[in-house]
Design a protein around this motif. Sequence first.
Motif, PDB file in Angstrom:
ATOM      1  N   ARG A  70       2.972   5.134  12.285  1.00 27.59           N
ATOM      2  CA  ARG A  70       3.939   3.836  10.847  1.00 27.59           C
ATOM      3  C   ARG A  70       3.595   3.164  11.954  1.00 27.59           C
ATOM      4  NH1 ARG A  70       7.712   7.042  12.056  1.00 27.59           N
ATOM      5  NH2 ARG A  70       7.751   8.284  10.304  1.00 27.59           N
ATOM      6  N   GLU A  83      -5.548   0.267   2.642  1.00 24.02           N
ATOM      7  CA  GLU A  83      -5.212   1.401   1.961  1.00 24.02           C
ATOM      8  C   GLU A  83      -6.152   2.959   1.873  1.00 24.02           C
ATOM      9  OE1 GLU A  83      -2.357   2.115  -1.341  1.00 24.02           O
ATOM     10  OE2 GLU A  83      -0.967   0.906  -0.360  1.00 24.02           O
ATOM     11  N   THR A  84      -7.395   1.854   1.231  1.00 22.87           N
ATOM     12  CA  THR A  84      -8.750   3.100   0.871  1.00 22.87           C
ATOM     13  C   THR A  84      -8.837   3.558   2.108  1.00 22.87           C
ATOM     14  OG1 THR A  84      -8.728   2.783  -0.771  1.00 22.87           O
ATOM     15  CG2 THR A  84     -11.084   3.883   0.201  1.00 22.87           C
ATOM     16  N   VAL A  87      -6.464   6.090   5.235  1.00 23.34           N
ATOM     17  CA  VAL A  87      -6.862   7.482   3.760  1.00 23.34           C
ATOM     18  C   VAL A  87      -8.416   8.022   4.171  1.00 23.34           C
ATOM     19  CG1 VAL A  87      -6.496   9.066   2.051  1.00 23.34           C
ATOM     20  CG2 VAL A  87      -6.123   7.227   2.013  1.00 23.34           C
ATOM     21  N   VAL A 106       0.000  12.047   6.776  1.00 25.32           N
ATOM     22  CA  VAL A 106      -0.365  11.713   5.114  1.00 25.32           C
ATOM     23  C   VAL A 106       1.133  11.065   5.248  1.00 25.32           C
ATOM     24  CG1 VAL A 106      -0.818  12.514   2.617  1.00 25.32           C
ATOM     25  CG2 VAL A 106      -2.935  13.167   4.443  1.00 25.32           C
ATOM     26  N   GLY A 107       1.964  11.768   5.570  1.00 26.02           N
ATOM     27  CA  GLY A 107       3.644  11.144   5.737  1.00 26.02           C
ATOM     28  C   GLY A 107       3.290  10.082   5.434  1.00 26.02           C
ATOM     29  N   ALA A 109       1.641   7.677   6.170  1.00 26.82           N
ATOM     30  CA  ALA A 109       0.680   6.692   5.500  1.00 26.82           C
ATOM     31  C   ALA A 109       1.801   6.431   3.775  1.00 26.82           C
ATOM     32  CB  ALA A 109      -0.496   6.944   5.244  1.00 26.82           C
ATOM     33  N   ARG A 110       2.053   7.343   3.241  1.00 29.43           N
ATOM     34  CA  ARG A 110       3.028   7.539   2.011  1.00 29.43           C
ATOM     35  C   ARG A 110       4.283   6.247   2.241  1.00 29.43           C
ATOM     36  NH1 ARG A 110       3.979  12.782   1.354  1.00 29.43           N
ATOM     37  NH2 ARG A 110       1.863  13.360  -0.155  1.00 29.43           N
ATOM     38  N   GLU A 111       4.937   6.622   3.096  1.00 33.15           N
ATOM     39  CA  GLU A 111       5.984   5.407   4.100  1.00 33.15           C
ATOM     40  C   GLU A 111       5.566   3.849   3.697  1.00 33.15           C
ATOM     41  OE1 GLU A 111       8.184   7.095   6.589  1.00 33.15           O
ATOM     42  OE2 GLU A 111       7.911   8.831   6.688  1.00 33.15           O
ATOM     43  N   PHE A 113       3.152   2.872   2.667  1.00 34.65           N
ATOM     44  CA  PHE A 113       1.863   2.266   1.794  1.00 34.65           C
ATOM     45  C   PHE A 113       3.043   2.244   0.678  1.00 34.65           C
ATOM     46  CE2 PHE A 113      -1.721   4.864   1.613  1.00 34.65           C
ATOM     47  CZ  PHE A 113      -1.969   3.979   2.881  1.00 34.65           C
ATOM     48  N   LYS A 114       4.685   3.098   0.322  1.00 40.58           N
ATOM     49  CA  LYS A 114       5.853   2.521  -0.392  1.00 40.58           C
ATOM     50  C   LYS A 114       6.308   1.591   0.492  1.00 40.58           C
ATOM     51  CE  LYS A 114       6.300   6.949  -2.105  1.00 40.58           C
ATOM     52  NZ  LYS A 114       7.351   8.058  -2.577  1.00 40.58           N
TER      53      LYS A 114
END
Length: 116
Positions: A70, A83-84, A87, A106-107, A109-111, A113-114
Amino acid sequence: MADAQTATESSDKQPSRAQQLMGDVAPKLAELTDDVLFGDVWERPGLAKRDRSLITVSALIALNRPEQLRSHMQLARQNGVTETELVETITQLAFYTGWPNAITAVGIAREVFKAQ
């Protein structure tokens, strides 16, 4: 995580991220994190910080270390990794380090990025 890249605290500076996370329990480890890892290794001229971030993120995905992943994803974004690119790194590593590691990444990364 950027705070972890600063030298150990002085009287007029806030404690580094390493000092905040572990300085009360493992002060020498926090000092080594600040001085050796981020003060020396991350500053070596042989690789750009951006490249070091991609390498570190890849290793943490492979080792399934979500807590460290994280903060290093956040640092990677600060060091110019898109971000790309993160991913794509996760997608590539799914085939080499395991699907569960990639799904966990992925989870995270989602956190990250948000939050940015």
